[in-house]
Enzyme design. Sequence first.
Site, short mmCIF file in Angstrom:
data_model
loop_
_atom_site.label_atom_id
_atom_site.label_comp_id
_atom_site.label_asym_id
_atom_site.label_seq_id
_atom_site.Cartn_x
_atom_site.Cartn_y
_atom_site.Cartn_z
N SER A 168 -2.19 -6.14 7.85
CA SER A 168 -1.82 -6.28 9.26
C SER A 168 -2.66 -7.39 9.88
O SER A 168 -3.76 -7.70 9.42
CB SER A 168 -2.09 -4.97 10.00
N TYR A 180 -9.27 0.95 11.80
CA TYR A 180 -8.00 0.45 11.30
C TYR A 180 -8.13 -0.99 10.83
O TYR A 180 -7.67 -1.35 9.73
CB TYR A 180 -6.93 0.54 12.39
#
Length: 326
Positions: free
Chosen positions: A180, A206
């Site tokens: 990501s 994350y």
Amino acid sequence: MSLSADLKEQQIEYSTSVNEHKMTQITTPFGRHSTAAEVVEGIDLSGKRAIVTGAASGIGIETARALASTGSEVTLAVRNTDVGAQTAADITSTTGNQNIHVALLDLSDRDSLANFVAAWDCPLHILVNNAGVMALPEQHTPEGWEMQFATNHLGHFALALGLHDALAADGTARIVSVSSSAHLISPVVFDDIHFAFRPYDPWLAYGQSKTANILFAIGATARWFKDGITANALMPGAIATNLQRHIGGKLLTPPEQQKTPEQGAATSILVATSPLLEGIGGRYFEDCNEATIVTNGNDYKSGVAPYALNLDNATRLWEESLRLLA
């Protein structure tokens, strides 16, 4: 920890290979609006086998569907096998491919991982590490591992490690590591991966797990390219899926910058199937093209951070992952 002579030799060979290709940034005819079906059009993978983790929701469904459309035998590795069976039936109905299988896999459960690996007994050509969690409230596994790092990285690391021989049997296998642009939020903080000392922040956790996904692709290619295994990482884009369930269920990206699941799966499919990537690994893609290196965070929107492509970081992560799993 010092590297073995064999690993040092592999890294020298890998670095030589990287240097030979470093001037060539991979570009393709596809872009941010391309769909997985468009990317895979004309590609025949009959007789090949693929595994897609998290294939019962979001872009995992469309990734599996596109692979099935090539004639590949596809295994949906999912936590909920009932939903997986419904997904498999839908994929068969839209592609005509009867060789769609469902297998139980919980990436945060070491017994589940071991059972999945033990049950796999044939060559594997494509492994798509697609499943993931995002911005979780603070949680830890029974081992004390931060849950996003454990699920997004360690689970996929253990899966690929367990399937190494099956991947090597093909001689031209590919691993797809879904990362990501959030990797720009944080490198892997090796001195406190599991937030034992830092205040927990769901986005920092994350971000470092997504950096780990890229570093895994670097490390796997460095170690396994002699076995014919290459690994690349990618940013799928902003897609409204259940990945956002821990942030209110709403995608924060402006609508004009969002993608459909079919578009979101396109870069995964490019990395998994494109002839342009034969023998090439250790790279990061977005919008179906190799990403540009950025050095200022770029507002966390696009590009790849140098720390995510660093071979020393990849080596340190690999060794730490082995230590944790030992």
